[in-house]
Design a protein around this motif. Structure first.
Motif, PDB file in Angstrom:
ATOM      1  N   GLU A  19      -1.645 -37.399 -28.640  1.00  0.00           N
ATOM      2  CA  GLU A  19      -2.470 -37.290 -29.942  1.00  0.00           C
ATOM      3  C   GLU A  19      -1.511 -37.270 -31.083  1.00  0.00           C
ATOM      4  O   GLU A  19      -0.301 -37.154 -30.922  1.00  0.00           O
ATOM      5  CB  GLU A  19      -3.216 -35.935 -29.747  1.00  0.00           C
ATOM      6  CG  GLU A  19      -2.423 -34.732 -29.699  1.00  0.00           C
ATOM      7  CD  GLU A  19      -2.998 -33.519 -29.904  1.00  0.00           C
ATOM      8  OE1 GLU A  19      -4.405 -33.614 -29.902  1.00  0.00           O
ATOM      9  OE2 GLU A  19      -2.308 -32.500 -29.783  1.00  0.00           O
ATOM     10  N   ASP A  20      -2.165 -37.629 -32.299  1.00  0.00           N
ATOM     11  CA  ASP A  20      -1.261 -37.636 -33.264  1.00  0.00           C
ATOM     12  C   ASP A  20      -0.367 -36.217 -33.644  1.00  0.00           C
ATOM     13  O   ASP A  20      -1.106 -35.182 -33.458  1.00  0.00           O
ATOM     14  CB  ASP A  20      -1.997 -38.031 -34.757  1.00  0.00           C
ATOM     15  CG  ASP A  20      -2.535 -39.254 -34.573  1.00  0.00           C
ATOM     16  OD1 ASP A  20      -1.880 -40.367 -33.916  1.00  0.00           O
ATOM     17  OD2 ASP A  20      -3.503 -39.730 -35.193  1.00  0.00           O
TER      18      ASP A  20
ATOM     19  N   ASN B 262       2.901 -34.040 -36.076  1.00  0.00           N
ATOM     20  CA  ASN B 262       4.218 -34.302 -37.224  1.00  0.00           C
ATOM     21  C   ASN B 262       4.840 -33.190 -37.157  1.00  0.00           C
ATOM     22  O   ASN B 262       4.518 -32.210 -36.469  1.00  0.00           O
ATOM     23  CB  ASN B 262       3.100 -34.389 -38.396  1.00  0.00           C
ATOM     24  CG  ASN B 262       4.180 -34.703 -39.562  1.00  0.00           C
ATOM     25  OD1 ASN B 262       5.343 -35.081 -39.639  1.00  0.00           O
ATOM     26  ND2 ASN B 262       3.677 -34.592 -40.868  1.00  0.00           N
TER      27      ASN B 262
ATOM     28  N   LEU C 118       4.295 -45.198 -33.254  1.00  0.00           N
ATOM     29  CA  LEU C 118       3.492 -44.444 -34.472  1.00  0.00           C
ATOM     30  C   LEU C 118       2.688 -45.456 -35.006  1.00  0.00           C
ATOM     31  O   LEU C 118       2.960 -46.627 -35.057  1.00  0.00           O
ATOM     32  CB  LEU C 118       4.217 -43.767 -35.249  1.00  0.00           C
ATOM     33  CG  LEU C 118       5.518 -42.712 -34.628  1.00  0.00           C
ATOM     34  CD1 LEU C 118       6.276 -42.349 -36.077  1.00  0.00           C
ATOM     35  CD2 LEU C 118       5.031 -41.685 -33.677  1.00  0.00           C
ATOM     36  N   GLY C 119       1.679 -44.895 -35.629  1.00  0.00           N
ATOM     37  CA  GLY C 119       0.691 -45.484 -36.394  1.00  0.00           C
ATOM     38  C   GLY C 119       1.313 -46.027 -37.664  1.00  0.00           C
ATOM     39  O   GLY C 119       0.779 -47.321 -38.366  1.00  0.00           O
TER      40      GLY C 119
ATOM     41  N   ASN D 145       6.757 -42.233 -40.174  1.00  0.00           N
ATOM     42  CA  ASN D 145       6.829 -40.787 -40.386  1.00  0.00           C
ATOM     43  C   ASN D 145       8.396 -40.610 -40.353  1.00  0.00           C
ATOM     44  O   ASN D 145       8.926 -40.556 -39.359  1.00  0.00           O
ATOM     45  CB  ASN D 145       6.136 -40.196 -39.158  1.00  0.00           C
ATOM     46  CG  ASN D 145       6.059 -38.714 -39.479  1.00  0.00           C
ATOM     47  OD1 ASN D 145       6.961 -38.157 -39.562  1.00  0.00           O
ATOM     48  ND2 ASN D 145       4.907 -38.205 -39.098  1.00  0.00           N
TER      49      ASN D 145
ATOM     50  N   VAL E 279       1.212 -43.063 -29.796  1.00  0.00           N
ATOM     51  CA  VAL E 279       0.344 -42.271 -30.326  1.00  0.00           C
ATOM     52  C   VAL E 279      -1.161 -42.866 -30.825  1.00  0.00           C
ATOM     53  O   VAL E 279      -1.259 -44.018 -30.960  1.00  0.00           O
ATOM     54  CB  VAL E 279       1.329 -41.812 -31.823  1.00  0.00           C
ATOM     55  CG1 VAL E 279       0.342 -40.843 -32.581  1.00  0.00           C
ATOM     56  CG2 VAL E 279       2.290 -41.111 -31.634  1.00  0.00           C
ATOM     57  N   GLU E 280      -2.109 -41.922 -30.833  1.00  0.00           N
ATOM     58  CA  GLU E 280      -3.283 -42.588 -30.957  1.00  0.00           C
ATOM     59  C   GLU E 280      -3.649 -43.321 -32.166  1.00  0.00           C
ATOM     60  O   GLU E 280      -4.055 -44.444 -32.123  1.00  0.00           O
ATOM     61  CB  GLU E 280      -4.387 -41.326 -30.972  1.00  0.00           C
ATOM     62  CG  GLU E 280      -4.933 -40.755 -29.648  1.00  0.00           C
ATOM     63  CD  GLU E 280      -5.925 -39.784 -29.830  1.00  0.00           C
ATOM     64  OE1 GLU E 280      -7.216 -40.057 -29.630  1.00  0.00           O
ATOM     65  OE2 GLU E 280      -5.604 -38.599 -30.123  1.00  0.00           O
ATOM     66  N   SER E 281      -3.108 -42.856 -33.347  1.00  0.00           N
ATOM     67  CA  SER E 281      -3.239 -43.863 -34.386  1.00  0.00           C
ATOM     68  C   SER E 281      -2.634 -45.174 -34.178  1.00  0.00           C
ATOM     69  O   SER E 281      -2.964 -46.092 -35.049  1.00  0.00           O
ATOM     70  CB  SER E 281      -2.756 -43.165 -35.511  1.00  0.00           C
ATOM     71  OG  SER E 281      -1.099 -42.773 -35.428  1.00  0.00           O
TER      72      SER E 281
END
Length: 209
Positions: free
Chosen positions: A127-128, A130, A157-158, A161, A196-198
């Motif tokens: 899941e996303d 940070n 990553l989507g 970051n 990651v989901e995104s």
């Protein structure tokens, strides 16, 4: 293809992520994978290698011995490659090792690499997440929770970051990239691929064209 979505503690969230069969479940094309990896490695080469040839060596231009009567081969210059200190014959010269591959082949290679990882159960969907600030120990805790701290891992990553990227930069066995930076070589070089989901939407939209 459905894969369980995990949280940063390595626990199942109870949700499933749908992985497109057109990207993660195709028949891998080994030759496309070979060509894409070959191009990636070729592009890493600087090609600045150079050795001095006889016209670049500092030395006398006089004829070092008479032409005939010595019983040995004729020789005209001390700068010849057959003598110590002379120029190198057929030595390396600066060159560009890169070569072109069409977009469809590169897309096929990446889909093949992702399908190989899916067949080996080497894909984890996370899941996303940070971090408030860049800290290596935060990233290390995720690796331990996923039980991949002793394996090569690639986090996708989507989007960019900096906190996550900087937290992973000191770890040799882990790399963080965005979905647009994903390459065949990086996919195959990792033991575990953490998506990651995104990032899923970006990967599938880039490779489904």
């Amino acid at each position: 293809m459905k894969v369980a979505v995990l949280d940063i503690n390595g626990k199942d969230t109870g949700r499933k992520a749908e992985l497109s069969n057109d990207v993660f479940a195709i028949e891998p094309n080994n030759h496309a994978v070979y060509l894409d990896v070959k191009q990636y490695l070729a592009n890493q080469r600087q090609g600045t290698h150079k050795s001095k040839e006889r016209n670049e060596i500092a030395g006398s231009t006089r004829k070092i011995k008479k032409q005939k009567g010595t019983g040995t081969a004729r020789a005209g210059s001390i700068k010849s490659g057959v003598f110590k200190g002379g120029g190198r014959m057929f030595g390396p010269r600066p060159r560009n090792y890169s070569f072109k591959l069409n977009k469809n082949l590169k897309r096929l290679a990446r889909k093949s690499a992702l399908s190989m990882k899916a067949n080996d159960n080497s894909i984890v969907v996370l899941e996303d997440f940070n971090f408030d600030s860049p800290k290596t120990k935060n990233f290390t805790s995720i690796l331990k929770a996923l039980e991949i701290d002793n394996k090569k891992s690639l986090f996708v990553l989507g989007g960019l970051n900096n906190n996550v990227y900087l937290s992973s930069r000191n770890l040799k066995g882990s790399e963080v990239v965005t979905s647009s930076e994903l390459s065949t070589y990086k996919i195959l070089n990792a033991n575990k691929l953490v998506l990651v989901e995104s990032a899923l939407e970006g990967i599938e939209s880039n490779l489904s064209k």
